[in-house]
Design an enzyme around this catalytic site. Structure first.
Site: not given
Ligand code: HSE
Ligand code: ACO
Length: 380
Positions: A161, A330, A360
């Site tokens: 991410s 995702d 995701h």
């Molecule tokens: N759940 C993750 C998702 C962000 O990519 C976070 O809070 O960092």
């Protein structure tokens, strides 16, 4: 103000020095100029390490957390579990008996690295005076950390991410300092839809009357309603529609009655209660200004900025070995975007898939599906 367990672990040091596994420390840099022009007289870069650096410094791995993650990737001296414990540790895929593993908190964060809630030289939180920051700023700060730790070239940089964006940006900014790069559930540049989802979140925080233009620290808990709303929206994008449907469907939360007996007087569906819980957890551990800073850093993510565009930036990276991975369900970082990224890299690497129904967040919960690919050749 305490933003959670990480700040309780914080110990400050001014030099890198040999580390204790999984203990948060801080490197204080000199003056720091941000990509878009702001500056600070110094930055504290919060980081943790595991394992030992080889004599030739060839076994260093840099792991990058996502939007609200922290540096505690794996268990260390203390009992507190890490968020990638199954993936990082002795004998794990990122084997801390073999690798010297480093994880740094992003610039603008609230888990050890200087951010809006950090004190200025007079002891006042930077608040609204904190400069706009980008993913590239964090990478440049981490380069100073690498210098201090004696690491010229990373064996591997890896993240998911926003962490994947950081890994990719590392390769683009310092191609000679990265041997391998693993980009999970991330894109070469944030898309219009990703920017759009992010904007609703930043707006929710800024519209909260307790935001006070970003200088809320002395007045109380700050824009907790806005931050909670931002997290609710974000969390929906982190999960998949089928997962939410199978898990919660139309069920009421406990004995609550979602149909209600009067306008504005009704109980909640389970999914509402779930989102309320996710919101309250985040509000209890994260600073709203840091959420804004990191969200806007992610909005600005574009590996092609100042490098002649994405294709040109990625086309030069023939010296870096890449793995690109996506979560098949995702709906925030679409698999097709990972495919496009992989096609733009020299050698046109094939995308590896994490198969997960949840969306995701599968990059956090199911990273183990990359174990075999990573162990079997990639990390050699
Ligand atoms: N759940 C993750 C998702 C962000 O990519 C976070 O809070 O960092
Ligand atoms: C400081 C840090 O640790 S941050 C570092 C690591 N974290 C990150 O990087 C990202 C932040 N974390 C996350 O996004 C998530 O925790 C993940 C993705 C890692 C885990 O996801 P999952 O294991 O799938 O958890 P899930 O989304 O199902 O949430 C479970 C929670 O919802 C709660 N829940 C489930 N149903 C309901 C409901 N109907 N009503 C209220 N709460 C509910 C559970 O009780 C559980 O609560 P808990 O987390 O307080 O124990």
């Amino acid at each position: 103000m305490d933003f959670g367990t990480a700040s309780q672990r914080l110990t400050r040091t001014d030099a890198a020095g040999p580390g204790r596994d999984g203990v948060l420390r801080t490197l204080r840099t000199g003056p720091f100029r941000f990509e878009t022009g702001g500056s600070l007289p110094f930055l504290d870069v919060g980081y943790e390490t595991w394992g030992r650096l080889d004599a030739d410094a060839s076994n260093a791995v840099l792991l990058h957390h996502a939007l609200t993650g922290d540096t505690h990737v794996a268990r260390g001296e203390g009992a507190e579990p890490g968020w990638w414990d199954g993936f990082v540790g002795p004998g794990r895929t990122i084997d801390t008996d073999r690798f010297f593993v480093v994880a740094a908190n992003m610039v603008g964060g609230c888990y050890g690295t200087t951010g809006p809630s950090s004190p200025d030289p007079d002891g006042r939180p930077w608040g609204s005076r904190f400069p706009f920051t980008t993913v590239r700023d964090s990478v440049r700060a981490e380069a100073r950390l690498a210098d201090a730790l004696g690491i010229d070239r990373w064996h591997t940089v890896l993240g998911g991410s926003l962490g994947g964006a950081r890994a990719l940006e590392w390769a683009a900014e310092y191609p000679d300092r990265v041997a391998r790069c693993v980009v999970v559930a991330a894109t070469a540049a944030s898309s219009a839809e990703q920017i759009a989802f992010a904007r609703i979140q930043t707006e929710a925080i800024r519209l909260d009357p307790d935001f006070a233009g970003g200088d809320y620290y002395a007045a109380g808990p700050g824009p907790v309603a806005g931050l909670g709303l931002a997290r609710r929206l974000a969390h929906i994008t982190y999960r998949s529609e089928p997962e939410l449907d199978v898990r919660f469907g139309r069920s009421p939360q406990g004995s609550e009655l979602p149909l209600g007996s009067a306008t504005f007087d009704r109980g909640r569906y389970q999914v509402e209660s779930y989102l309320d819980h996710q919101a309250s957890k985040l509000v209890g551990r994260f600073d709203a200004n840091s959420y804004l800073a990191l969200t806007e850093a992610l909005m600005s993510h574009d590996v092609g900025r100042g490098r002649g565009g994405v294709r040109s930036a990625l086309g030069r990276l023939a010296g870096v070995r890449f793995m690109v991975a996506a979560v098949d369900s995702d709906r925030l970082y679409w698999p097709e975007q990972s495919e496009r990224l992989a096609r733009s890299l020299p050698g046109r690497t094939a995308v590896r898939y994490i198969t997960s129904p949840i969306g995701h967040d599968g990059f956090l919960t199911d990273i183990g599906q990359l174990d075999a690919e990573l162990r079997d050749g990639f990390l050699d």
